[in-house]
Design a protein around this motif. Structure first.
Motif, short mmCIF file in Angstrom:
data_model
loop_
_atom_site.label_atom_id
_atom_site.label_comp_id
_atom_site.label_asym_id
_atom_site.label_seq_id
_atom_site.Cartn_x
_atom_site.Cartn_y
_atom_site.Cartn_z
N THR A 1 1.24 -0.61 0.25
CA THR A 1 -0.47 -0.10 -0.22
C THR A 1 0.71 1.06 0.33
O THR A 1 1.51 1.41 0.49
N LEU A 2 0.22 2.20 -0.95
CA LEU A 2 1.03 3.72 -0.95
C LEU A 2 0.38 4.86 -0.26
O LEU A 2 -1.26 4.34 -0.41
N TYR A 3 0.74 5.60 0.57
CA TYR A 3 0.61 6.42 1.56
C TYR A 3 0.57 7.87 0.84
O TYR A 3 1.27 7.97 0.49
N LEU A 4 -0.46 8.81 0.95
CA LEU A 4 -0.55 10.05 0.94
C LEU A 4 -0.80 10.38 2.38
O LEU A 4 -1.98 10.79 2.70
N GLN A 5 0.46 11.29 3.15
CA GLN A 5 -0.63 12.26 4.71
C GLN A 5 -0.43 13.58 4.27
O GLN A 5 0.62 14.05 3.49
N MET A 6 -1.42 13.90 4.10
CA MET A 6 -1.90 15.45 4.04
C MET A 6 -2.52 16.12 5.08
O MET A 6 -3.59 15.75 5.67
N ILE A 7 -1.96 17.44 5.28
CA ILE A 7 -1.98 18.45 6.66
C ILE A 7 -2.19 19.44 6.17
O ILE A 7 -1.27 20.06 4.55
N SER A 8 -2.95 20.66 6.35
CA SER A 8 -2.79 22.14 6.70
C SER A 8 -3.45 22.02 4.91
O SER A 8 -2.67 23.14 4.02
N LEU A 9 -4.31 21.24 4.26
CA LEU A 9 -4.65 21.40 3.22
C LEU A 9 -5.32 22.69 3.10
O LEU A 9 -6.06 23.57 4.04
N GLU A 10 -5.51 23.09 2.18
CA GLU A 10 -5.71 24.29 1.89
C GLU A 10 -7.12 24.57 -0.08
O GLU A 10 -6.81 23.52 -0.33
N PRO A 11 -7.57 25.48 0.11
CA PRO A 11 -8.20 24.98 -0.86
C PRO A 11 -8.23 24.74 -2.36
O PRO A 11 -8.62 23.75 -3.21
N GLU A 12 -6.78 25.45 -2.24
CA GLU A 12 -6.10 24.70 -3.86
C GLU A 12 -5.78 23.34 -4.02
O GLU A 12 -5.38 23.28 -5.18
N ASP A 13 -5.53 23.06 -2.42
CA ASP A 13 -4.45 21.19 -2.53
C ASP A 13 -6.86 20.77 -2.96
O ASP A 13 -6.51 19.08 -3.72
N THR A 14 -7.80 20.76 -4.10
CA THR A 14 -8.87 20.77 -4.34
C THR A 14 -8.45 20.15 -5.79
O THR A 14 -8.50 20.30 -6.45
N ALA A 15 -8.44 18.82 -5.70
CA ALA A 15 -8.05 18.21 -6.77
C ALA A 15 -8.56 16.22 -6.79
O ALA A 15 -9.21 15.77 -5.58
N VAL A 16 -8.50 16.17 -8.29
CA VAL A 16 -8.46 14.85 -8.14
C VAL A 16 -7.66 13.65 -7.60
O VAL A 16 -6.73 14.66 -8.44
N TYR A 17 -7.23 12.94 -6.99
CA TYR A 17 -5.78 12.74 -6.80
C TYR A 17 -5.69 11.10 -6.83
O TYR A 17 -6.58 10.20 -6.55
N TYR A 18 -4.57 10.66 -7.58
CA TYR A 18 -4.23 9.48 -8.68
C TYR A 18 -3.22 9.10 -7.61
O TYR A 18 -2.22 9.77 -7.94
N CYS A 19 -2.57 7.45 -7.92
CA CYS A 19 -1.76 7.15 -7.76
C CYS A 19 -1.25 5.95 -8.85
O CYS A 19 -1.96 5.83 -10.13
N ASN A 20 -0.38 5.82 -8.83
CA ASN A 20 0.99 6.07 -10.12
C ASN A 20 2.22 5.10 -9.12
O ASN A 20 2.60 4.99 -8.84
N VAL A 21 2.15 4.10 -10.53
CA VAL A 21 3.15 3.02 -9.97
C VAL A 21 4.00 3.04 -11.17
O VAL A 21 2.94 2.35 -12.57
N ASN A 22 5.20 2.95 -11.38
CA ASN A 22 6.02 2.71 -12.82
C ASN A 22 6.99 1.52 -12.26
O ASN A 22 7.68 1.92 -11.12
N LEU A 23 6.50 1.00 -13.63
CA LEU A 23 8.11 -0.57 -13.44
C LEU A 23 9.44 -0.65 -13.91
O LEU A 23 9.41 0.04 -15.04
N ALA A 24 9.19 -1.25 -13.37
CA ALA A 24 11.18 -2.27 -14.20
C ALA A 24 11.31 -2.92 -15.14
O ALA A 24 11.84 -2.39 -15.75
N TRP A 25 9.81 -3.41 -15.01
CA TRP A 25 9.70 -3.79 -16.58
C TRP A 25 8.19 -4.37 -16.72
O TRP A 25 7.39 -4.10 -15.65
N ARG A 26 7.95 -4.30 -18.16
CA ARG A 26 6.55 -4.38 -18.46
C ARG A 26 5.50 -5.48 -17.89
O ARG A 26 6.14 -6.48 -18.06
N VAL A 27 4.56 -5.02 -17.40
CA VAL A 27 3.72 -6.55 -17.29
C VAL A 27 2.36 -6.08 -17.57
O VAL A 27 1.82 -4.49 -17.88
N ASN A 28 2.02 -6.88 -18.49
CA ASN A 28 1.24 -7.05 -19.35
C ASN A 28 0.96 -5.56 -20.85
O ASN A 28 -0.06 -5.01 -20.93
N GLY A 29 2.02 -5.46 -21.19
CA GLY A 29 2.21 -4.98 -22.01
C GLY A 29 2.75 -3.06 -21.30
O GLY A 29 2.64 -2.45 -22.62
#
Length: 120
Positions: free
Chosen positions: A77-105
């Motif tokens: 599991t990957l986490y993002l702890q966010m404190i002191s949030l501001e209105p400018e932080d409003t967004a859709v947040y996406y997690c991403n994984v970049n791999l060492a080699w391709r999986v399913n292409g």
């Protein structure tokens, strides 16, 4: 292969949230870099924070000191702890994984996004 991101919600300015991203073990173990991105309405997707397989962390200037990225290797599991949030932080947040080699292409996998809204 699907990443499951959750933990977003509505929070008041100054509040906190913790985002989580469950990553299948088959790709968690071969990830070079895992990160969080966000996209606000009308704006391009931008990097928020990243963590390498070696544990090095990198943050966008606009979140330094407020957000902390971490990973739990036992829980895949990957986490993002966010404190002191501001209105400018409003967004859709996406997690991403970049791999060492391709999986399913593919070298990159994305979560489905979780909405963070900071408003009073």
């Amino acid at each position: 292969v699907q990443l499951q991101a959750y933990g977003g919600g509505l929070v008041q300015p100054g509040g906190s949230l913790r985002l989580s991203c469950e990553v299948p073990g088959s790709i968690f173990s071969i990830a070079n870099v895992m990160g969080w991105y966000r996209q606000a309405p009308g704006k391009e997707r931008e990097m928020v924070a990243a963590i390498t397989s070696g544990g090095r962390r990198d943050y966008a200037d606009f979140v330094k000191g407020r957000f902390t990225i971490s990973r739990d290797n036992a829980k895949n599991t990957l986490y993002l702890q966010m404190i002191s949030l501001e209105p400018e932080d409003t967004a859709v947040y996406y997690c991403n994984v970049n791999l060492a080699w391709r999986v399913n292409g593919k070298l990159d996998y994305w979560g489905q996004g979780t909405q963070v809204t900071v408003s009073s």
